[in-house]
Design a protein around this motif. Structure first.
Motif, PDB file in Angstrom:
ATOM      1  N   CYS A  11      44.810  50.997  35.608  1.00  0.00           N
ATOM      2  CA  CYS A  11      44.712  49.538  35.747  1.00  0.00           C
ATOM      3  C   CYS A  11      45.698  48.956  36.748  1.00  0.00           C
ATOM      4  O   CYS A  11      45.411  47.946  37.385  1.00  0.00           O
ATOM      5  CB  CYS A  11      44.894  48.871  34.397  1.00  0.00           C
ATOM      6  N   SER A  40      46.758  45.006  38.761  1.00  0.00           N
ATOM      7  CA  SER A  40      45.615  44.218  39.203  1.00  0.00           C
ATOM      8  C   SER A  40      45.350  43.060  38.236  1.00  0.00           C
ATOM      9  O   SER A  40      45.572  43.178  37.030  1.00  0.00           O
ATOM     10  CB  SER A  40      44.381  45.119  39.265  1.00  0.00           C
ATOM     11  N   LYS A  63      32.228  40.662  40.021  1.00  0.00           N
ATOM     12  CA  LYS A  63      31.714  39.880  38.896  1.00  0.00           C
ATOM     13  C   LYS A  63      30.196  39.995  38.760  1.00  0.00           C
ATOM     14  O   LYS A  63      29.681  40.195  37.659  1.00  0.00           O
ATOM     15  CB  LYS A  63      32.137  38.423  39.043  1.00  0.00           C
ATOM     16  N   LYS A 104      38.612  51.690  39.514  1.00  0.00           N
ATOM     17  CA  LYS A 104      38.476  50.955  40.778  1.00  0.00           C
ATOM     18  C   LYS A 104      39.154  51.648  41.955  1.00  0.00           C
ATOM     19  O   LYS A 104      38.737  51.450  43.077  1.00  0.00           O
ATOM     20  CB  LYS A 104      39.025  49.535  40.586  1.00  0.00           C
ATOM     21  N   MET A 152      42.421  42.183  37.559  1.00  0.00           N
ATOM     22  CA  MET A 152      41.055  42.442  37.093  1.00  0.00           C
ATOM     23  C   MET A 152      40.900  42.234  35.583  1.00  0.00           C
ATOM     24  O   MET A 152      40.011  41.515  35.142  1.00  0.00           O
ATOM     25  CB  MET A 152      40.647  43.867  37.472  1.00  0.00           C
ATOM     26  N   ASP A 180      45.344  43.904  44.064  1.00  0.00           N
ATOM     27  CA  ASP A 180      43.975  44.281  43.729  1.00  0.00           C
ATOM     28  C   ASP A 180      43.400  45.191  44.801  1.00  0.00           C
ATOM     29  O   ASP A 180      42.981  44.721  45.859  1.00  0.00           O
ATOM     30  CB  ASP A 180      43.103  43.032  43.560  1.00  0.00           C
ATOM     31  N   CYS A 223      39.262  41.665  44.413  1.00  0.00           N
ATOM     32  CA  CYS A 223      39.534  41.053  43.111  1.00  0.00           C
ATOM     33  C   CYS A 223      38.248  40.954  42.280  1.00  0.00           C
ATOM     34  O   CYS A 223      37.151  41.285  42.740  1.00  0.00           O
ATOM     35  CB  CYS A 223      40.175  39.688  43.304  1.00  0.00           C
ATOM     36  N   PHE A 224      38.398  40.474  41.068  1.00  0.00           N
ATOM     37  CA  PHE A 224      37.300  40.373  40.110  1.00  0.00           C
ATOM     38  C   PHE A 224      36.086  39.652  40.694  1.00  0.00           C
ATOM     39  O   PHE A 224      34.944  40.063  40.460  1.00  0.00           O
ATOM     40  CB  PHE A 224      37.789  39.655  38.846  1.00  0.00           C
TER      41      PHE A 224
END
Length: 156
Positions: free
Chosen positions: A55, A58, A37, A118, A60, A28, A32-33
Motif C-alpha cells: 500500500c 498512497s 475509480k 498497483k 488510494m 501515488d 491516484c484513485f
C-alpha cells in the motif's frame, strides 16, 4: 531525504522505504484513485473485502474509503509505513494496516473478495532488464507472491 535512490536496486530494500516513509507524506505510483475509480466501480462492490498489497503511503485506500469501500486491509513490508498510515487513518473503522511480506501473507484462505496491487511487483522487478526475461531469483519471488495471493481470495 531525496526520494529518488542512487540506484534502482534500492526500490526493493526495506531500509530505503523506511527512511522514505519517515518524511514523505504521500505518493501515488501510477496515478491516484480518480484514475482507477471507473474500473473499481465496474468490478469491485463497496461491500467487498479488499486487500491492498504494498500500500505504501498512497492516498488510494483513504480515497476508496471516502468513496464508500469500508472493508480495506492494507499491507506493506515497511513497519514505518504501516505505523504512519495506521495513525493517519485511525478514524476509519473497517480499514486495517499490517506489516507483511507479499510472499508470506498471514491471512486464511478465501479471506478477501478483491486483491489490488498497483506497483509492488514493479518495485520487485527494478533490476530486471526486461519484464519478459527475469532472473531466477525474481521469478521465484513473483511466483511466491502470486501463489500467496491466489489462495487469499474467495475464488482461489
Amino acid at each position: 531525504m531525496d526520494y529518488l535512490p542512487d540506484d534502482n536496486s534500492r526500490y526493493n530494500d526495506v531500509d530505503y522505504w523506511d527512511e522514505r516513509y519517515k518524511t514523505e507524506q504521500s505518493f501515488d505510483w501510477l496515478g491516484c484513485f480518480s484514475k482507477f475509480k471507473h474500473l473499481l466501480e465496474k468490478h469491485v462492490k463497496q461491500e467487498d473485502s479488499i486487500l491492498i498489497l504494498g500500500c505504501g503511503n498512497s492516498s488510494m485506500s483513504g480515497d476508496m474509503y471516502s468513496a464508500g469501500y469500508r472493508s480495506i486491509t492494507n499491507i506493506d513490508y515497511s513497519s514505518v509505513c504501516i505505523s504512519t498510515m495506521g495513525a493517519r487513518y485511525s478514524h476509519c473503522p473497517g480499514m486495517t494496516w499490517q506489516q507483511m511480506d507479499v510472499r508470506q501473507l498471514s491471512f486464511p484462505e478465501a479471506s478477501f473478495d478483491v486483491i489490488l496491487e498497483k506497483a509492488t511487483l514493479d518495485a520487485i522487478m527494478v533490476e530486471e532488464k526486461s519484464p519478459w526475461e527475469v532472473s531466477p531469483d525474481t521469478a521465484c519471488f513473483i511466483h511466491q507472491a502470486l501463489t500467496e495471493v491466489q489462495f487469499k481470495t474467495d475464488e482461489g
